[in-house]
Design a protein around this motif. Structure first.
Motif, PDB file in Angstrom:
ATOM      1  N   ASP A 259       0.814  -1.222   0.000  1.00  0.00           N
ATOM      2  CA  ASP A 259       0.000   0.000   0.000  1.00  0.00           C
ATOM      3  C   ASP A 259       0.846   1.270   0.000  1.00  0.00           C
ATOM      4  OD1 ASP A 259      -2.309  -1.533   0.097  1.00  0.00           O
ATOM      5  OD2 ASP A 259      -2.403  -1.495   2.298  1.00  0.00           O
ATOM      6  N   MET A 260       2.135   1.115   0.156  1.00  0.00           N
ATOM      7  CA  MET A 260       3.039   2.268   0.220  1.00  0.00           C
ATOM      8  C   MET A 260       3.853   2.391  -1.073  1.00  0.00           C
ATOM      9  SD  MET A 260       6.334   2.856   2.743  1.00  0.00           S
ATOM     10  CE  MET A 260       5.396   3.099   4.240  1.00  0.00           C
ATOM     11  N   ILE A 304       0.881   6.755   1.011  1.00  0.00           N
ATOM     12  CA  ILE A 304       0.054   5.641   1.459  1.00  0.00           C
ATOM     13  C   ILE A 304      -1.282   5.752   0.740  1.00  0.00           C
ATOM     14  CG2 ILE A 304      -1.010   4.495   3.428  1.00  0.00           C
ATOM     15  CD1 ILE A 304       2.004   4.402   3.548  1.00  0.00           C
ATOM     16  N   HIS A 305      -1.634   4.706  -0.012  1.00  0.00           N
ATOM     17  CA  HIS A 305      -2.856   4.755  -0.839  1.00  0.00           C
ATOM     18  C   HIS A 305      -2.864   6.019  -1.688  1.00  0.00           C
ATOM     19  CE1 HIS A 305      -4.471   1.212   1.112  1.00  0.00           C
ATOM     20  NE2 HIS A 305      -4.335   1.780   2.297  1.00  0.00           N
TER      21      HIS A 305
END
Length: 316
Positions: A259-260, A304-305
């Protein structure tokens, strides 16, 4: 009773060495010690002053405002215009004014900014009329620092001074404070620091004064004061999803870690390819000053996202 003058002579002689050659050395030491102190206290800072402009934030802001005003004047409905960098303006005047920025003025800074642009042609915008009505607008090109220095008739020594000043990012002169204290050392946890041993943050995460165009904007990462060609290391295991030119970021590498995503920008050289798997600590590139950059450094970003977060939070 000895005369006062004779007493002084006897006292001085009492402290002098017996051998004549030692007396001479002693006298020379007395004569040259003040000279050495003057050199130490006054010659040393000259080198520093030639590399760091002695300017207040408000004086530096004059050059930001001048560069922005001239840059905005080059924009038109059919052309995005060019961006004049304020830092060469300040560096040039640091040399022209011999560091006496009391002689600087908004008008002088603006005149200097105009020297960095040149008309290159024209473009047209036409309406939907029958026949259409068209309006022409000039287009511009950005002149190089060397072209401007030629016009100013700067000699080799003056040119060297200007370029020495421009080896560092001067945005700190605007009073922008980093969000970490001097001497800060990153504490590695889930992420590794991308430039081991180089920890100075020249521009923090968050709202700041844009170092090229001036004005406020949101800085989505941190700028690390990495000299040209510093090895850049992957912050974590992952897959390279971008390895190439990315507009304002110049040459950049994006690494996906679930997700990163970590971003490494303004690079001089890329050492990985898209789709390549990397391990934390692998050398993936080398720092530089490509894209929208005012000097060698590494822009390091964590998303992140796809939302930027403060990278420093991972190293406290």
């Amino acid at each position: 009773m000895a005369a006062p003058g004779g007493l002084v002579v006897r006292v001085v002689l009492a402290f002098l060495p017996e051998k004549p050659e030692k007396v001479l050395l002693w006298v020379l030491a007395i004569l040259f010690a003040p000279v050495a102190l003057l050199v130490f206290f006054f010659a040393g800072p000259i080198t520093i002053w030639e590399r760091v402009p002695i300017v207040t934030p408000s004086q530096a802001q004059m050059y930001v405002d001048a560069a922005k005003k001239v840059s905005d004047s080059t924009k038109s409905p059919c052309d995005p215009g060019v961006t004049v960098d304020w830092q060469p303006l300040l560096a040039i005047d640091a040399v022209r004014l011999d560091q006496d920025f009391r002689k600087a003025s908004p008008g002088r800074a603006e005149d200097l900014a105009w020297m960095f642009i040149e008309k290159s042609g024209s473009c047209q915008v036409c309406d939907d009329g029958d026949p259409p009505s068209c309006t022409s607008y000039p287009t511009y090109r950005l002149r190089s620092l060397d072209e401007v220095l030629d016009d100013l008739r700067f000699n080799a020594k003056q040119r060297e001074k200007v370029k020495n000043i421009l080896q560092v990012d001067l945005s700190f002169l605007l009073g922008v404070e980093p969000d970490v204290p001097s001497g800060w050392t990153p504490v590695e946890g889930s992420l590794k620091w991308p430039t081991p041993g180089i920890n100075t943050i020249t521009s923090p995460f968050g709202y700041r004064v844009d170092p090229v165009e001036g004005g406020g904007n949101f800085h989505t990462g941190v700028d690390i004061a990495a000299p040209m060609g510093t090895p850049v290391h992957a912050a974590a295991d992952g897959i390279v999803v971008v390895a190439g030119w990315m507009g304002n970021f110049g040459y950049a590498v994006y690494i996906e870690h679930g997700d990163m995503v970590t971003i490494y920008a303004h690079l001089s050289k890329i050492a990985v390819q898209r789709g390549q798997q990397v391990k934390a600590g692998d050398v993936i590139a080398y720092s530089g000053s490509t894209g929208k950059s005012t000097g060698p450094h590494l822009h390091f970003e964590v998303r992140i996202h796809n939302q930027p977060v403060n990278p420093i939070d991972y190293f406290k």
